[in-house]
Design a protein around this motif. Structure first.
Motif, PDB file in Angstrom:
ATOM      1  N   GLY A 187       3.448  12.666  15.116  1.00 33.66           N
ATOM      2  CA  GLY A 187       1.999  12.778  14.890  1.00 33.66           C
ATOM      3  C   GLY A 187       1.491  14.164  15.252  1.00 33.66           C
ATOM      4  N   THR A 198       1.019  10.235   6.465  1.00 32.71           N
ATOM      5  CA  THR A 198       1.293   9.397   7.639  1.00 32.71           C
ATOM      6  C   THR A 198       2.449   8.427   7.432  1.00 32.71           C
ATOM      7  OG1 THR A 198      -0.342   7.733   6.956  1.00 32.71           O
ATOM      8  CG2 THR A 198      -1.110   9.477   8.421  1.00 32.71           C
ATOM      9  N   ILE A 230      -0.218   7.156  13.623  1.00 34.84           N
ATOM     10  CA  ILE A 230      -0.892   7.275  12.336  1.00 34.84           C
ATOM     11  C   ILE A 230      -2.365   7.620  12.524  1.00 34.84           C
ATOM     12  CG2 ILE A 230      -1.659   5.943  10.321  1.00 34.84           C
ATOM     13  CD1 ILE A 230       1.078   4.564  10.369  1.00 34.84           C
ATOM     14  N   VAL A 241      -3.482  11.234  13.245  1.00 30.16           N
ATOM     15  CA  VAL A 241      -3.475  12.115  12.072  1.00 30.16           C
ATOM     16  C   VAL A 241      -4.638  11.767  11.141  1.00 30.16           C
ATOM     17  CG1 VAL A 241      -2.159  12.764  10.011  1.00 30.16           C
ATOM     18  CG2 VAL A 241      -1.009  12.587  12.230  1.00 30.16           C
TER      19      VAL A 241
END
Ligand SMILES: Nc1ncnc2c1ncn2[C@@H]1O[C@H](COP(=O)(O)OP(=O)(O)OP(=O)(O)O)[C@@H](O)[C@H]1O
Ligand SMILES: [Mg+2]
Length: 294
Positions: free
Chosen positions: A192, A216, A224, A227
């Motif tokens: 990430g 992602t 996830i 981001v």
């Protein structure tokens, strides 16, 4: 990694339009930056809001016998966030790559900010500067520090001074929440974090539009959101974005429009809420049924 040459090492306008660090709240839910340092609400210069920035007309592309882009018409306005979804193999990545001219097209036209995509040379490099791209795999240079990864393009390709490049890189790394990792190497960061560095690296080129191709999907679930939060605040800041993702929460939160592709065609497009609740085509209903139940 080889893939990075195409985007990361692309040249760019070195100016970061923000005067100071407009770091948004980490949750990405708040208003991005305006006010705090007197920065404009929409600092990303990319034409006037709503004016066509990326325009595809009649775009056709084959891989051998496979017709991967079939007569694609798509206009993305300045400041607009378009999420592209569709089944595997429907041509989403090819579409993104065509906009960055990582793939050539056979017919039709693609313009960015009113200019047709150049075929090669300096003009192509300049185009790549205007079109940032973030891939599923982060493609950072493994043997360079995080800071060097972000400063490399501006210094090498645009001739930005080292000091200025570092200052801007640090502001961008701070913006994506990894400034304290600046002296580390990519392998020392989580997926990430690396992807957020990849976003900062693209932003260092001050692109007019950012393309994200499943940014992602290679990440562990807990990374996830960090981001997506960065992407959401980027969207809020006025960046024009084309995002291939199946993250429906992001699409609902950040997208102005969802474009649904199947078999190389744009089958339908609509505002996220409308698309998710009332998909018009059988293909889209079928697709949504599959991804929403998994
Ligand atoms: N370089 C290539 N050579 C030959 N065929 C290719 C090439 N790149 C992609 N294709 C094919 O073109 C079609 C569209 O691929 P593309 O990667 O654009 O799909 P996608 O919608 O991004 O799929 P996914 O969701 O799996 O990423 C696929 O059938 C793919 O196998
Ligand atoms: Mg793809």
């Amino acid at each position: 990694m080889t893939g990075m040459d195409s985007s990361a090492a692309a040249p760019s306008d070195p100016r970061e339009p923000r005067g100071a660090d407009p770091r948004t709240d980490p949750a990405g839910t708040g208003d991005p930056a305006p006010g705090a340092q007197g920065t404009p609400a929409h600092p990303h210069r990319s034409g006037r809001p709503g004016e066509p920035l990326v325009v595809l007309e009649g775009v056709q592309k084959h891989f051998g016998d496979l017709h991967v882009l079939r007569d694609i018409d798509l206009t993305v306005g300045a400041g607009e966030v378009v999420v592209v979804i569709g089944p595997s193999g429907s041509g989403k990545s090819t579409l993104c790559r065509a906009i960055n001219r990582l793939e050539t097209i056979e017919s039709g036209t693609i313009t960015v900010d009113g200019r047709p995509l150049p075929a090669e040379g300096k003009a192509l490099a300049a185009l790549r500067a205007d079109v940032g791209m973030v891939f599923q795999s982060f493609n950072l240079f493994a043997h360079k520090t995080i800071l060097d990864n972000v400063t490399l393009g501006p210094i090498k390709v645009r001739g930005v001074g080292k000091t200025e490049a570092r200052e801007r890189a640090m502001a961008l790394l701070d913006r994506v929440g990894v400034a304290h990792q600046a002296s580390k190497y990519p392998a020392q960061l989580s997926g990430g974090q690396q992807q957020r560095v990849a976003i900062a690296r693209s932003l260092a080129m001050d692109p007019k539009v950012m393309l994200f191709d499943e940014p992602t999907s290679a990440l562990d679930p807990e990374m996830i959101n960090e981001v997506l939060d960065v992407m959401t605040s980027l969207a809020d800041s006025g960046m024009t974005m084309i995002v291939v993702t199946h993250e429906m929460g992001f699409a609902r939160r950040a997208a102005d429009r969802v474009v649904f592709m199947a078999d190389g065609q744009i089958v339908e497009q609509a505002a996220p809420e409308e698309f998710f609740t009332h998909p018009r085509s059988e293909r889209a209903r079928d697709f949504l049924g599959k991804i929403l139940t998994h």
